[in-house]
Motif scaffolding. Structure first.
Motif, PDB file in Angstrom:
ATOM      1  N   MET A   1       1.006  -1.216  -0.081  1.00  0.00           N
ATOM      2  CA  MET A   1       0.165  -0.089  -0.029  1.00  0.00           C
ATOM      3  C   MET A   1       0.843   1.192  -0.027  1.00  0.00           C
ATOM      4  O   MET A   1       1.806   1.335   0.817  1.00  0.00           O
ATOM      5  N   GLU A   2       0.767   2.137  -0.845  1.00  0.00           N
ATOM      6  CA  GLU A   2       1.232   3.605  -0.866  1.00  0.00           C
ATOM      7  C   GLU A   2       0.425   4.481   0.058  1.00  0.00           C
ATOM      8  O   GLU A   2      -0.544   4.550  -0.119  1.00  0.00           O
ATOM      9  N   VAL A   3       1.293   4.887   1.064  1.00  0.00           N
ATOM     10  CA  VAL A   3       0.545   5.929   1.939  1.00  0.00           C
ATOM     11  C   VAL A   3       1.380   7.291   1.836  1.00  0.00           C
ATOM     12  O   VAL A   3       2.479   7.588   1.865  1.00  0.00           O
ATOM     13  N   GLU A   4       0.485   8.482   1.397  1.00  0.00           N
ATOM     14  CA  GLU A   4       1.328   9.696   1.441  1.00  0.00           C
ATOM     15  C   GLU A   4       0.475  10.786   2.445  1.00  0.00           C
ATOM     16  O   GLU A   4      -0.694  10.618   2.608  1.00  0.00           O
ATOM     17  N   VAL A   5       1.447  11.176   3.269  1.00  0.00           N
ATOM     18  CA  VAL A   5       0.854  12.037   4.438  1.00  0.00           C
ATOM     19  C   VAL A   5       1.461  13.427   4.018  1.00  0.00           C
ATOM     20  O   VAL A   5       2.749  13.346   4.188  1.00  0.00           O
ATOM     21  N   THR A   6       0.718  14.315   4.126  1.00  0.00           N
ATOM     22  CA  THR A   6       1.292  15.702   4.025  1.00  0.00           C
ATOM     23  C   THR A   6       1.809  16.292   5.211  1.00  0.00           C
ATOM     24  O   THR A   6       1.664  15.811   6.261  1.00  0.00           O
ATOM     25  N   PRO A   7       2.928  16.961   5.164  1.00  0.00           N
ATOM     26  CA  PRO A   7       3.718  17.441   6.190  1.00  0.00           C
ATOM     27  C   PRO A   7       2.832  18.126   7.392  1.00  0.00           C
ATOM     28  O   PRO A   7       2.985  17.834   8.722  1.00  0.00           O
ATOM     29  N   ARG A   8       1.853  18.934   6.960  1.00  0.00           N
ATOM     30  CA  ARG A   8       0.886  19.474   8.051  1.00  0.00           C
ATOM     31  C   ARG A   8       0.116  18.736   8.701  1.00  0.00           C
ATOM     32  O   ARG A   8       0.068  18.475   9.909  1.00  0.00           O
ATOM     33  N   ALA A   9      -0.350  17.527   7.835  1.00  0.00           N
ATOM     34  CA  ALA A   9      -1.087  16.328   8.604  1.00  0.00           C
ATOM     35  C   ALA A   9      -0.189  15.727   9.668  1.00  0.00           C
ATOM     36  O   ALA A   9      -0.488  15.151  10.871  1.00  0.00           O
ATOM     37  N   ALA A  10       1.092  15.246   9.047  1.00  0.00           N
ATOM     38  CA  ALA A  10       1.906  14.706   9.859  1.00  0.00           C
ATOM     39  C   ALA A  10       2.433  15.248  11.324  1.00  0.00           C
ATOM     40  O   ALA A  10       2.214  14.653  12.456  1.00  0.00           O
ATOM     41  N   ALA A  11       2.320  16.531  11.215  1.00  0.00           N
ATOM     42  CA  ALA A  11       2.833  17.364  12.236  1.00  0.00           C
ATOM     43  C   ALA A  11       1.559  17.256  13.078  1.00  0.00           C
ATOM     44  O   ALA A  11       1.758  16.971  14.517  1.00  0.00           O
ATOM     45  N   PHE A  12       0.603  17.388  12.787  1.00  0.00           N
ATOM     46  CA  PHE A  12      -0.950  17.441  13.443  1.00  0.00           C
ATOM     47  C   PHE A  12      -1.097  16.220  14.246  1.00  0.00           C
ATOM     48  O   PHE A  12      -1.109  16.029  15.471  1.00  0.00           O
ATOM     49  N   ILE A  13      -0.835  14.979  13.432  1.00  0.00           N
ATOM     50  CA  ILE A  13      -0.667  13.500  14.116  1.00  0.00           C
ATOM     51  C   ILE A  13       0.061  13.484  15.035  1.00  0.00           C
ATOM     52  O   ILE A  13      -0.117  12.880  16.435  1.00  0.00           O
ATOM     53  N   GLN A  14       1.424  13.833  14.999  1.00  0.00           N
ATOM     54  CA  GLN A  14       2.466  13.939  16.017  1.00  0.00           C
ATOM     55  C   GLN A  14       2.048  14.489  17.374  1.00  0.00           C
ATOM     56  O   GLN A  14       2.087  14.109  18.467  1.00  0.00           O
ATOM     57  N   GLU A  15       1.284  15.676  17.200  1.00  0.00           N
ATOM     58  CA  GLU A  15       0.916  16.611  18.212  1.00  0.00           C
ATOM     59  C   GLU A  15      -0.185  16.027  18.865  1.00  0.00           C
ATOM     60  O   GLU A  15      -0.432  16.337  20.090  1.00  0.00           O
ATOM     61  N   HIS A  16      -0.856  15.107  18.294  1.00  0.00           N
ATOM     62  CA  HIS A  16      -2.048  14.397  19.190  1.00  0.00           C
ATOM     63  C   HIS A  16      -1.788  12.725  19.176  1.00  0.00           C
ATOM     64  O   HIS A  16      -2.666  12.177  19.018  1.00  0.00           O
ATOM     65  N   GLY A  17      -0.560  12.435  19.712  1.00  0.00           N
ATOM     66  CA  GLY A  17      -0.349  11.229  20.015  1.00  0.00           C
ATOM     67  C   GLY A  17       0.443  10.420  19.203  1.00  0.00           C
ATOM     68  O   GLY A  17       0.954   9.312  19.190  1.00  0.00           O
ATOM     69  N   GLY A  18       0.574  10.655  17.716  1.00  0.00           N
ATOM     70  CA  GLY A  18       1.519  10.017  16.680  1.00  0.00           C
ATOM     71  C   GLY A  18       0.960   8.765  16.036  1.00  0.00           C
ATOM     72  O   GLY A  18       1.354   8.017  15.311  1.00  0.00           O
TER      73      GLY A  18
END
Length: 95
Positions: A1-18
């Motif tokens: 599976m190919e997964v693409e996460v935008t940098p803004r989304a990755a930062a938000f996810i990290q800030e909310h537990g990763g």
């Protein structure tokens, strides 16, 4: 599976537990259409989710109709109330 996460989304996810959970909603409408849901909060059936190899964050996907998507895209939407949104094979829903 190919997964693409935008940098803004990755930062938000990290800030909310990763950790990000992605699934097709259980409720169907419009002839069986199920919308794709994404959340940093664990759903009640978290044990049914499959981990996907993604650098920097943990992505877990619940298979729909026994299958995982070929392509998963994750982005951050909203300005006042930011939220993570995912597309499953390029779509925001499954039929």
């Amino acid at each position: 599976m190919e997964v693409e996460v935008t940098p803004r989304a990755a930062a938000f996810i990290q800030e909310h537990g990763g950790r990000l959970y992605v699934w097709a909603s259980g409720a169907a409408c419009c002839g069986g259409t199920r919308f794709i849901e994404a959340s940093t909060d664990a759903p009640q059936d978290a044990a049914r989710f499959v981990p996907v190899d993604t650098p920097g964050i943990e992505v877990l996907v619940r298979p729909a109709v026994g299958q995982l998507p070929d392509e998963l895209r994750v982005d951050l939407k909203g300005w006042r109330r930011p939220r993570v949104e995912a597309s499953w094979n390029g779509c925001a829903y499954l039929v």
